[in-house]
Scaffold this motif. Structure first.
Motif, PDB file in Angstrom:
ATOM      1  N   VAL A   1       5.202  47.087  50.107  1.00  0.00           N
ATOM      2  CA  VAL A   1       4.632  45.884  49.504  1.00  0.00           C
ATOM      3  C   VAL A   1       3.108  45.931  49.612  1.00  0.00           C
ATOM      4  CG1 VAL A   1       4.429  43.385  49.714  1.00  0.00           C
ATOM      5  CG2 VAL A   1       6.661  44.475  49.921  1.00  0.00           C
ATOM      6  N   GLY A   2       2.445  45.716  48.486  1.00  0.00           N
ATOM      7  CA  GLY A   2       0.996  45.780  48.442  1.00  0.00           C
ATOM      8  C   GLY A   2       0.454  47.064  47.846  1.00  0.00           C
ATOM      9  N   ALA A   3       1.311  48.062  47.636  1.00  0.00           N
ATOM     10  CA  ALA A   3       0.858  49.310  47.023  1.00  0.00           C
ATOM     11  C   ALA A   3       0.435  49.061  45.579  1.00  0.00           C
ATOM     12  CB  ALA A   3       1.956  50.364  47.078  1.00  0.00           C
ATOM     13  N   GLN A   4      -0.664  49.674  45.175  1.00  0.00           N
ATOM     14  CA  GLN A   4      -1.194  49.519  43.827  1.00  0.00           C
ATOM     15  C   GLN A   4      -0.978  50.805  43.036  1.00  0.00           C
ATOM     16  OE1 GLN A   4      -5.297  48.295  44.150  1.00  0.00           O
ATOM     17  NE2 GLN A   4      -4.830  46.819  45.771  1.00  0.00           N
ATOM     18  N   VAL A   5      -0.545  50.656  41.789  1.00  0.00           N
ATOM     19  CA  VAL A   5      -0.196  51.817  40.973  1.00  0.00           C
ATOM     20  C   VAL A   5      -0.989  51.801  39.668  1.00  0.00           C
ATOM     21  CG1 VAL A   5       1.669  53.124  39.890  1.00  0.00           C
ATOM     22  CG2 VAL A   5       2.138  51.761  41.938  1.00  0.00           C
ATOM     23  N   LYS A   6      -1.596  52.942  39.364  1.00  0.00           N
ATOM     24  CA  LYS A   6      -2.323  53.117  38.104  1.00  0.00           C
ATOM     25  C   LYS A   6      -1.674  54.268  37.346  1.00  0.00           C
ATOM     26  CE  LYS A   6      -6.854  54.647  36.335  1.00  0.00           C
ATOM     27  NZ  LYS A   6      -8.232  55.051  36.736  1.00  0.00           N
ATOM     28  N   LEU A   7      -1.177  53.974  36.144  1.00  0.00           N
ATOM     29  CA  LEU A   7      -0.505  54.981  35.316  1.00  0.00           C
ATOM     30  C   LEU A   7      -1.390  55.308  34.118  1.00  0.00           C
ATOM     31  CD1 LEU A   7       3.209  55.086  34.237  1.00  0.00           C
ATOM     32  CD2 LEU A   7       1.416  55.260  32.501  1.00  0.00           C
ATOM     33  N   THR A   8      -1.590  56.597  33.884  1.00  0.00           N
ATOM     34  CA  THR A   8      -2.346  57.058  32.714  1.00  0.00           C
ATOM     35  C   THR A   8      -1.420  57.893  31.843  1.00  0.00           C
ATOM     36  OG1 THR A   8      -4.396  57.134  34.010  1.00  0.00           O
ATOM     37  CG2 THR A   8      -4.383  58.292  31.899  1.00  0.00           C
ATOM     38  N   SER A   9      -1.236  57.470  30.605  1.00  0.00           N
ATOM     39  CA  SER A   9      -0.348  58.204  29.697  1.00  0.00           C
ATOM     40  C   SER A   9      -1.064  59.424  29.140  1.00  0.00           C
ATOM     41  CB  SER A   9       0.104  57.293  28.554  1.00  0.00           C
ATOM     42  OG  SER A   9      -0.977  57.037  27.673  1.00  0.00           O
ATOM     43  N   ALA A  10      -0.310  60.271  28.463  1.00  0.00           N
ATOM     44  CA  ALA A  10      -0.886  61.484  27.882  1.00  0.00           C
ATOM     45  C   ALA A  10      -1.925  61.148  26.813  1.00  0.00           C
ATOM     46  CB  ALA A  10       0.220  62.352  27.293  1.00  0.00           C
TER      47      ALA A  10
END
Length: 218
Positions: free
Chosen positions: A146-155
Motif C-alpha cells: 500500500v502506497g506504492a506508486q506506478v508509472k506505465l509508459t506504453s510503446a
C-alpha cells in the motif's frame, strides 16, 4: 454539485466541476461511494458514484447509480443508461468497491444500499481494449505494498499513473491490485514502481492482458 479538483503539477488545485461538465451532471444526485474506475479500459479513469439522498424524502430520494465517462481528460459524459438494467435500480445506495472478480481485466463493482442486499455488477468488458493488472507484494515494507506508486509508459509513449490503495467510497475496501486500461496500446515499453520505502524498480517489455505479480526487491 460534486466537487472535482484538478492537480496542477503538484503545486495547487483547480476547481473544474463546471468546465468538465461534472457540475451539470451531478447536481441532482446525493453521492456516497464514489471513485475513479476505468470501466472501458481506454486509459482514462471514469467516475462512478453510488447515490441516494440522506435527509430528503421526496420523489428523488431514491436514486440510481451513475457512471460518467472520461472524454480524453477534458470532460465527462453520462453513460449510466448504457450500463445495463442491473446498474440502474433506485435506492439509498452507499458503499462501493472496485475489483476484478473474475480476473478478465475489466473492473467489476460491488454496491451496498440501505435495507437491500449488496449488488455485484460484473463488467462485460471491452474486447478490443487491452489492460494490465499488477499484483505488487512488499518484502521490505508492508506486505500489501500500500502506497506504492506506478508509472506505465506504453510503446507509443503514452504515460499512465496509478498507485496501490484499497480505500475508495464510503466504508469500502477495493482490490489492491493496480489496474491499467490500455485501449489500443498493444505493448508496454516500461513500468516504474516506486515502493513505499523509496526503492525504485523498473520493468521492461511487459506483456499486456495479463495479471503480473511483482515482488519488492530485497
Amino acid at each position: 454539485m460534486f466537487a472535482l479538483f484538478a492537480n496542477d503539477r503538484g503545486k495547487a488545485f483547480r476547481y473544474v466541476s463546471p468546465s468538465t461538465g461534472l457540475g451539470r451532471l451531478s447536481y441532482r444526485f446525493g453521492g456516497w461511494g464514489a471513485g475513479f474506475i476505468d470501466y472501458d479500459n481506454d486509459g482514462w479513469k471514469d467516475l462512478y458514484s453510488a447515490n441516494g439522498d440522506v435527509d430528503y424524502l421526496g420523489d428523488n430520494a431514491k436514486q440510481s447509480d451513475t457512471m460518467w465517462r472520461n472524454l480524453d481528460g477534458k470532460s465527462f459524459a453520462d453513460v449510466s443508461a448504457a450500463m445495463g438494467p442491473a446498474f440502474t435500480p433506485k435506492g439509498f445506495h452507499r458503499g462501493s468497491a472496485f475489483v476484478d472478480l473474475n480476473d478478465d481485466g475489466a473492473l467489476d463493482i460491488v454496491v451496498t444500499g440501505l435495507n437491500e442486499r449488496p449488488r455485484i455488477l460484473i463488467n462485460a468488458g471491452s474486447p478490443a481494449a487491452n489492460w494490465l493488472l499488477l499484483d505488487l507484494r512488499g518484502t521490505r515494507g508492508n506486505r500489501d505494498a500500500v502506497g506504492a506508486q506506478v508509472k506505465l509508459t506504453s510503446a507509443s509513449g503514452r504515460v499512465l499513473h496509478n498507485h496501490v490503495s484499497v480505500s475508495a467510497g464510503l466504508m469500502s475496501s477495493s482490490d489492491r491490485r493496480v489496474h491499467f486500461g490500455l485501449g489500443a496500446e498493444s505493448s508496454i515499453a516500461s513500468i516504474e514502481i516506486r515502493w513505499p520505502g523509496g526503492q525504485v524498480q523498473t520493468l521492461q517489455n511487459v506483456r499486456t492482458n495479463e495479471i503480473l505479480r511483482v515482488d519488492e526487491p530485497r
